[in-house]
Write a protein that holds these residues in place. Structure first.
Motif, PDB file in Angstrom:
ATOM      1  N   LEU A  45      28.235  47.411  47.314  1.00  0.00           N
ATOM      2  CA  LEU A  45      26.903  47.248  47.898  1.00  0.00           C
ATOM      3  C   LEU A  45      25.955  46.456  47.001  1.00  0.00           C
ATOM      4  CD1 LEU A  45      26.402  50.802  49.435  1.00  0.00           C
ATOM      5  CD2 LEU A  45      26.407  48.644  50.712  1.00  0.00           C
ATOM      6  N   LEU A  85      30.486  42.401  49.332  1.00  0.00           N
ATOM      7  CA  LEU A  85      30.461  43.329  50.466  1.00  0.00           C
ATOM      8  C   LEU A  85      31.075  42.679  51.697  1.00  0.00           C
ATOM      9  CD1 LEU A  85      29.536  46.102  51.496  1.00  0.00           C
ATOM     10  CD2 LEU A  85      27.310  45.089  52.020  1.00  0.00           C
ATOM     11  N   THR A  94      34.703  43.936  53.571  1.00  0.00           N
ATOM     12  CA  THR A  94      34.535  44.648  54.849  1.00  0.00           C
ATOM     13  C   THR A  94      34.887  43.763  56.039  1.00  0.00           C
ATOM     14  OG1 THR A  94      32.160  44.072  54.898  1.00  0.00           O
ATOM     15  CG2 THR A  94      32.776  46.184  53.912  1.00  0.00           C
ATOM     16  N   HIS A 150      21.068  46.992  50.394  1.00  0.00           N
ATOM     17  CA  HIS A 150      22.009  46.758  51.480  1.00  0.00           C
ATOM     18  C   HIS A 150      22.699  48.071  51.868  1.00  0.00           C
ATOM     19  CE1 HIS A 150      21.559  42.820  49.488  1.00  0.00           C
ATOM     20  NE2 HIS A 150      21.624  42.350  50.727  1.00  0.00           N
ATOM     21  N   TYR A 167      26.098  49.640  54.511  1.00  0.00           N
ATOM     22  CA  TYR A 167      27.289  49.360  55.299  1.00  0.00           C
ATOM     23  C   TYR A 167      27.465  50.493  56.301  1.00  0.00           C
ATOM     24  CZ  TYR A 167      32.256  49.123  56.556  1.00  0.00           C
ATOM     25  OH  TYR A 167      33.443  49.078  57.250  1.00  0.00           O
ATOM     26  N   THR A 222      27.006  45.267  58.197  1.00  0.00           N
ATOM     27  CA  THR A 222      26.088  45.504  57.089  1.00  0.00           C
ATOM     28  C   THR A 222      24.658  45.270  57.550  1.00  0.00           C
ATOM     29  OG1 THR A 222      26.242  43.213  56.333  1.00  0.00           O
ATOM     30  CG2 THR A 222      27.845  44.777  55.430  1.00  0.00           C
TER      31      THR A 222
END
Length: 571
Positions: A24, A30, A34, A169, A171, A189
């Protein structure tokens, strides 16, 4: 701000942090990590694998989560693309972090943005303190609930929060659901804005949360149950071979005054907040909301069940409705239908006009005018959710007339009246209403497994209660005890339906020496809550349209008989 920070106490220690806690920090990393949904091990460290959380005393504040413009999506089965489902709302929540590692979501009820495809729930999670006083890594349940419907999609949100005000941030991913017509992974995100601030109601919310936790029936795992009963047929109890594993959201039973809970499977591994897996009522609400609701009001106002619907619902004043009672509506025997073939009216294309309607006028118009009278009231069973909506309309009107125009049938009568002692979660006190303030009544509730068990056990206990809250004659029909069944046969096999509850004859299946019936609640897609003798329960929530649970009941019967068998009677 200084007052909030003065409440922090950080003790030095080292912890194992989930991988997401590092990712993150970098939007580029990130995004790279992801591209597909993650296994939950990368988001939440198992309790036994992490050190004691560093001490954070009463950090509180406001959080705003702004997802990216479009969620990633992966569809399953026959699910069709739904661009609106990829637009998640901006989500707001308030938090209290206590010294035991609890992340308390102060606003843990259903949040309903005015626009968009989704309502949402952010539940209570866990936190880890980050090294060098960087703040907290927080993971919490995230549930999406389709607006104006009852489908639920479950996942988590992960984020880093600074001790001071700041942005960052987060997720999110959704990788399980209880929804037969839309199965999908959603992940992505977004940006967060965190503002530490003392919350006036946080302490009361924490106290209420702890009281609810203390009031729950003791829970044990599947493994602990098997240790107690090594002879148990665990495959049958877990519905293996009966219901596809990928369709099961949650499964459990109550026996020996313990709540046995299976893990909550998802496409990302077992759901890490299984006690907070959000469950849709679907038509089980016809039992514990509509059935118990009328039984409660009948107990308080004897004769109410016999009042004609035309006296309380202005849209149903045609002559064909003037002989239909509230009890007829509850029992699905209004005499109004297009087809008396089992579930044909409920599953017809025209029924979507009812389920998709937003306003009360559209829903009640369908319920009153869609179906012609074809039989005398009280005679023929034809299952229609619109009949239960009419019952809710009539009872809400009765409540307004008797108790005042601001009184709610759901909140003031059922939740604060009938279920006032049950310490239900805030989410279980929610029920969908149409625009106009009328409850859906036959579907539209949400719950956690502890809420389900509390309501079901309360209903069972009413049969022997010294001061019952439900009409005893109606309850005896709904929940048969011992042998025999005084409810109404549906004309479909060995099925009965009385006062909002289904019943199944199990005499031959369990080899009972007398006619034996089991009451159960049933919901769309594959939801069953079965009431068993000695205050036992068996339940499962699934979405593959499979209703096969008798093998599990037989397995429980083998451990502790649910009836006297033919073999016993001959010995």
């Amino acid at each position: 701000m200084l007052r909030v920070l003065a409440l922090l106490l950080i003790t030095p220690c080292c912890q194992a942090l989930p991988a997401m806690a590092d990712w993150l920090q970098s939007p580029t990393l990130l995004a790279e990590k992801t591209r597909v949904p993650l296994h939950y091990d990368q988001l939440v460290q198992p309790l036994e694998a992490s050190a004691e959380p560093q001490r954070i005393i009463d950090l509180q504040g406001w959080l705003r989560l702004t997802p990216g413009p479009v969620a990633n999506i992966r569809l399953y089965g026959d699910s069709e693309p739904a661009p609106a489902a990829q637009q998640l709302p901006t989500m707001r929540s308030r938090w209290l972090f206590d010294k035991q590692g609890l992340s308390l979501s102060v606003d843990d009820g259903l949040q309903e943005p005015k626009t968009g495809h989704w309502d949402y729930v952010i539940g209570h999670g866990r936190y880890w303190t980050l090294p060098e006083e960087q703040g907290l890594y927080v993971v919490a349940p995230l549930h999406l609930v389709e607006k104006n419907q009852n489908c639920v999609h479950n996942g988590v949100v992960a984020m880093r929060l600074p001790f001071t005000s700041g942005k960052g941030h987060f997720y999110y991913q959704i990788t399980s659901e209880t929804c037969a017509y839309f199965k999908a992974d959603l992940w992505g995100t977004g940006e967060l804005d965190w503002q530490p601030k003392l919350l006036a109601d946080a302490t009361d919310k924490l106290k209420a949360y702890r009281q609810r936790q203390a009031s729950k029936l003791p829970g044990i795992s599947i493994e602990q149950f098997h240790d107690r009963y090594p002879q148990a047929d665990m495959d049958a109890l877990l519905l293996k071979g009966a219901v596809a594993a990928e369709d099961i959201s949650q499964l459990g039973w109550v026996m020996d005054n313990a709540h046995v809970r299976a893990a909550c499977p998802s496409r990302s591994g077992d759901y890490p907040f299984c006690e907070q897996l959000l469950l849709p009522s679907f038509s089980t609400a016809k039992s514990f909301i509509a059935g118990n609701g009328l039984m409660y009001l009948e107990h308080r106002y004897p004769g109410l069940k016999d009042v004609k619907v035309s006296a309380l619902v202005s849209q149903c004043t045609a002559p064909s409705w003037q002989q239909v009672s509230l009890l007829d509506l509850l029992n699905m025997r209004s005499g109004h239908y297009l087809s008396d073939t089992y579930m044909t009216d409920e599953g017809a294309a025209h029924s979507q006009r009812f389920f998709n309607a937003v306003t009360h006028e559209d829903k009640v118009g369908y319920a009153c005018k869609q179906f012609p009278k074809q039989a005398a009231a009280g005679e023929r069973f034809v299952y229609q959710s619109s009949q239960t909506y009419l019952l809710g309309t009539a009872l809400q009107q009765f409540v307004w007339e008797q108790m005042g125009s601001k009184q709610s049938l759901i909140k003031d009568v059922i939740e604060d009246g009938l279920y006032r002692d049950l310490a239900l979660s805030p989410i279980a006190r929610y029920h969908r209403h149409s625009e106009g303030g009328v409850p859906f009544f036959g579907y539209g509730s949400l719950m956690y497994n502890s809420d389900l068990v509390a309501i079901a056990r309360f209903t069972q206990a009413q049969r022997q209660a010294e001061q019952p809250r439900l009409d005893s004659a109606m309850l005896a029909q709904a929940l048969p005890q011992g042998t025999g069944y005084s409810g109404h046969h549906t004309g479909e096999g060995q099925l009965g339906y009385a006062n909002g509850y289904w019943a199944l004859e199990v005499t031959q299946s369990l080899e009972c020496n007398k006619p034996t019936w089991l009451a159960f609640m049933s919901g769309y897609g594959g939801v069953t809550v079965a009431f068993l003798p000695d205050n036992r329960l068996f339940y499962y929530f699934s979405d593959g349209h499979v209703y096969r649970w008798l093998a599990a009941v037989k397995a429980l019967h083998a451990l502790a008989p649910l009836c006297q068998s033919n073999t016993e009677s001959r010995s």
